[in-house]
Write an enzyme that holds these catalytic residues in place. Structure first.
Site, PDB file in Angstrom:
ATOM      1  N   HIS A  25      49.732   9.309  15.072  1.00 45.56           N
ATOM      2  CA  HIS A  25      50.425  10.155  14.104  1.00 45.56           C
ATOM      3  C   HIS A  25      51.169  11.270  14.835  1.00 45.56           C
ATOM      4  O   HIS A  25      50.600  11.903  15.740  1.00 45.56           O
ATOM      5  CB  HIS A  25      49.431  10.750  13.097  1.00 45.56           C
ATOM      6  CG  HIS A  25      50.111  11.523  12.010  1.00 45.56           C
ATOM      7  ND1 HIS A  25      51.023  10.942  11.143  1.00 45.56           N
ATOM      8  CD2 HIS A  25      50.056  12.829  11.668  1.00 45.56           C
ATOM      9  CE1 HIS A  25      51.473  11.866  10.311  1.00 45.56           C
ATOM     10  NE2 HIS A  25      50.908  13.019  10.604  1.00 45.56           N
ATOM     11  N   ASP A  27      46.042   9.845   7.829  1.00 46.38           N
ATOM     12  CA  ASP A  27      46.280  10.527   9.102  1.00 46.38           C
ATOM     13  C   ASP A  27      45.167  11.528   9.436  1.00 46.38           C
ATOM     14  O   ASP A  27      45.416  12.669   9.845  1.00 46.38           O
ATOM     15  CB  ASP A  27      47.661  11.217   9.092  1.00 46.38           C
ATOM     16  CG  ASP A  27      48.781  10.195   8.949  1.00 46.38           C
ATOM     17  OD1 ASP A  27      48.678   9.124   9.553  1.00 46.38           O
ATOM     18  OD2 ASP A  27      49.737  10.463   8.202  1.00 46.38           O
ATOM     19  N   MET A  61      53.316   1.861   8.174  1.00 48.30           N
ATOM     20  CA  MET A  61      53.481   2.746   7.033  1.00 48.30           C
ATOM     21  C   MET A  61      52.885   2.146   5.762  1.00 48.30           C
ATOM     22  O   MET A  61      53.584   1.841   4.801  1.00 48.30           O
ATOM     23  CB  MET A  61      54.975   3.074   6.845  1.00 48.30           C
ATOM     24  CG  MET A  61      55.551   3.818   8.022  1.00 48.30           C
ATOM     25  SD  MET A  61      54.577   5.290   8.453  1.00 48.30           S
ATOM     26  CE  MET A  61      55.745   6.189   9.434  1.00 48.30           C
ATOM     27  N   HIS A  62      51.595   1.944   5.812  1.00 47.57           N
ATOM     28  CA  HIS A  62      50.859   1.478   4.628  1.00 47.57           C
ATOM     29  C   HIS A  62      49.437   1.999   4.797  1.00 47.57           C
ATOM     30  O   HIS A  62      48.830   1.814   5.856  1.00 47.57           O
ATOM     31  CB  HIS A  62      50.874  -0.055   4.557  1.00 47.57           C
ATOM     32  CG  HIS A  62      49.889  -0.620   3.573  1.00 47.57           C
ATOM     33  ND1 HIS A  62      50.167  -0.789   2.243  1.00 47.57           N
ATOM     34  CD2 HIS A  62      48.608  -1.038   3.733  1.00 47.57           C
ATOM     35  CE1 HIS A  62      49.108  -1.289   1.631  1.00 47.57           C
ATOM     36  NE2 HIS A  62      48.144  -1.443   2.506  1.00 47.57           N
ATOM     37  N   GLY A  99      59.102   0.080  16.530  1.00 40.88           N
ATOM     38  CA  GLY A  99      58.140  -0.505  17.464  1.00 40.88           C
ATOM     39  C   GLY A  99      58.241   0.023  18.880  1.00 40.88           C
ATOM     40  O   GLY A  99      57.813  -0.648  19.830  1.00 40.88           O
ATOM     41  N   SER A 100      58.756   1.235  19.059  1.00 36.92           N
ATOM     42  CA  SER A 100      58.836   1.765  20.436  1.00 36.92           C
ATOM     43  C   SER A 100      57.430   2.003  20.998  1.00 36.92           C
ATOM     44  O   SER A 100      57.212   1.854  22.203  1.00 36.92           O
ATOM     45  CB  SER A 100      59.671   3.052  20.500  1.00 36.92           C
ATOM     46  OG  SER A 100      59.023   4.115  19.847  1.00 36.92           O
ATOM     47  N   GLU A 128      54.298  10.391  22.565  1.00 39.27           N
ATOM     48  CA  GLU A 128      53.510   9.344  21.889  1.00 39.27           C
ATOM     49  C   GLU A 128      53.289   8.137  22.788  1.00 39.27           C
ATOM     50  O   GLU A 128      52.178   7.597  22.846  1.00 39.27           O
ATOM     51  CB  GLU A 128      54.249   8.856  20.625  1.00 39.27           C
ATOM     52  CG  GLU A 128      54.252   9.828  19.490  1.00 39.27           C
ATOM     53  CD  GLU A 128      54.889   9.238  18.245  1.00 39.27           C
ATOM     54  OE1 GLU A 128      54.397   9.536  17.164  1.00 39.27           O
ATOM     55  OE2 GLU A 128      55.875   8.482  18.351  1.00 39.27           O
ATOM     56  N   ASN A 171      44.956   4.932  14.829  1.00 39.83           N
ATOM     57  CA  ASN A 171      46.258   5.274  14.256  1.00 39.83           C
ATOM     58  C   ASN A 171      46.931   6.334  15.107  1.00 39.83           C
ATOM     59  O   ASN A 171      46.277   7.266  15.587  1.00 39.83           O
ATOM     60  CB  ASN A 171      46.089   5.810  12.831  1.00 39.83           C
ATOM     61  CG  ASN A 171      47.425   6.189  12.192  1.00 39.83           C
ATOM     62  OD1 ASN A 171      48.381   5.403  12.221  1.00 39.83           O
ATOM     63  ND2 ASN A 171      47.518   7.388  11.630  1.00 39.83           N
TER      64      ASN A 171
HETATM   65  C1  GAR Z   1      55.903   7.148  15.336  1.00 41.01           C
HETATM   66  O1  GAR Z   1      56.481   8.425  15.499  1.00 41.01           O
HETATM   67  C2  GAR Z   1      54.518   7.269  14.731  1.00 41.01           C
HETATM   68  O2  GAR Z   1      53.820   8.389  15.172  1.00 41.01           O
HETATM   69  C3  GAR Z   1      54.856   7.375  13.267  1.00 41.01           C
HETATM   70  O3  GAR Z   1      55.867   6.407  13.085  1.00 41.01           O
HETATM   71  C4  GAR Z   1      56.651   6.350  14.278  1.00 41.01           C
HETATM   72  C5  GAR Z   1      56.845   4.911  14.683  1.00 41.01           C
HETATM   73  O4  GAR Z   1      57.744   4.788  15.748  1.00 41.01           O
HETATM   74  N1  GAR Z   1      53.703   7.146  12.441  1.00 41.01           N
HETATM   75  C6  GAR Z   1      53.406   7.872  11.359  1.00 41.01           C
HETATM   76  O5  GAR Z   1      54.131   8.740  10.935  1.00 41.01           O
HETATM   77  C7  GAR Z   1      52.091   7.514  10.696  1.00 41.01           C
HETATM   78  N2  GAR Z   1      51.768   8.454   9.694  1.00 41.01           N
HETATM   79  P1  GAR Z   1      57.912   3.397  16.498  1.00 41.01           P
HETATM   80  O6  GAR Z   1      58.102   2.335  15.403  1.00 41.01           O
HETATM   81  O7  GAR Z   1      59.158   3.546  17.323  1.00 41.01           O
HETATM   82  O8  GAR Z   1      56.699   3.156  17.316  1.00 41.01           O
END
Ligand code: GAR
Length: 208
Positions: A114, A154, A95-96, A13-14, A183, A112
């Site tokens: 990515h 994605d 992630m769903h 959740g950053s 991000e 979203n």
């Molecule tokens: C992030 O890097 C996001 O881009 C990725 O999960 C991570 C979550 O980080 N998402 C995907 O790969 C979606 N296909 P976080 O929980 O620290 O925000």
């Protein structure tokens, strides 16, 4: 009137934190009104609780157990978040894969995040795969994107992208740290951009 944002997470959740911070410091003229997780242990739920934001734990498991389809899960999820009256739903490490059932039932933009550029490395472990491609001499950069969600994974109309160079001796940790920092900024920018394109809410009705 502040816009209402619902964030979906599955892990640390950053990126949720970046949105919460941007709402708190006024960078985003919005409030996070709900945080949804499909994983009970997602640290993002703790971040939400610390910020005083309502959380919803909505796992797929019980649906699977009783033989319900993913579309049924997605329909129930859309119904469960209706109470938040979101102006935007943001998938930040969710992630769903959401089916058209969800997208058709949610009457606001669904974004979203990515960790790759459009068309490159869809799915999981995008940062690892980009680093492996760089080490094989195939690429020298990767990037981050925020896009509108469509049924393909994605993919979908892009709201914002940013290139992240891959250094010759990059480690996964170093690249991942630069990707996450990128991000956090890009997601806040993309959410703000999307909210700014929404039609203005109707003025409050005047009492006669
Ligand atoms: C992030 O890097 C996001 O881009 C990725 O999960 C991570 C979550 O980080 N998402 C995907 O790969 C979606 N296909 P976080 O929980 O620290 O925000």
């Amino acid at each position: 009137m502040k816009r209402r944002v619902v964030v979906f997470i599955s892990g640390n959740g950053s990126n949720l934190q970046a949105i919460l911070d941007a709402c708190a410091n006024g960078t985003l003229d919005a409030n996070v009104v709900g945080v949804v997780s499909n994983r009970r242990k997602a640290f993002g739920l703790v971040r939400a609780e610390r910020a005083g934001v309502e959380t919803l734990y909505f796992p797929l498991g019980p649906f699977k157990k009783r033989g319900a389809s993913r579309a049924e899960y997605d329909a129930a999820l859309a119904e469960a978040i209706a109470r938040f009256q979101a102006d935007a739903v943001v998938l930040a490490g969710w992630m769903h894969i959401l089916s058209p059932t969800f997208l058709e039932a949610v009457p606001c933009p669904v974004l979203n995040l990515h960790p790759a550029l459009p068309g490159a490395f869809p799915g999981t472990h995008a940062i690892e795969r980009a680093l492996a491609a760089a080490q094989a001499g195939e690429i020298d950069h990767t990037g981050v994107m925020v896009h509108h969600v469509v049924p393909e994974v994605d993919a979908g109309p892009v709201v914002a992208t940013q290139v992240v160079p891959i250094q010759p001796n990059d480690t996964l940790e170093a690249l991942a740290a630069r990707m996450h920092a990128t991000e956090h900024n890009l997601l806040v920018h993309a959410v703000g951009k999307t909210l700014s394109t929404l039609a203005s809410p109707p003025p409050p009705s005047e009492t006669p």
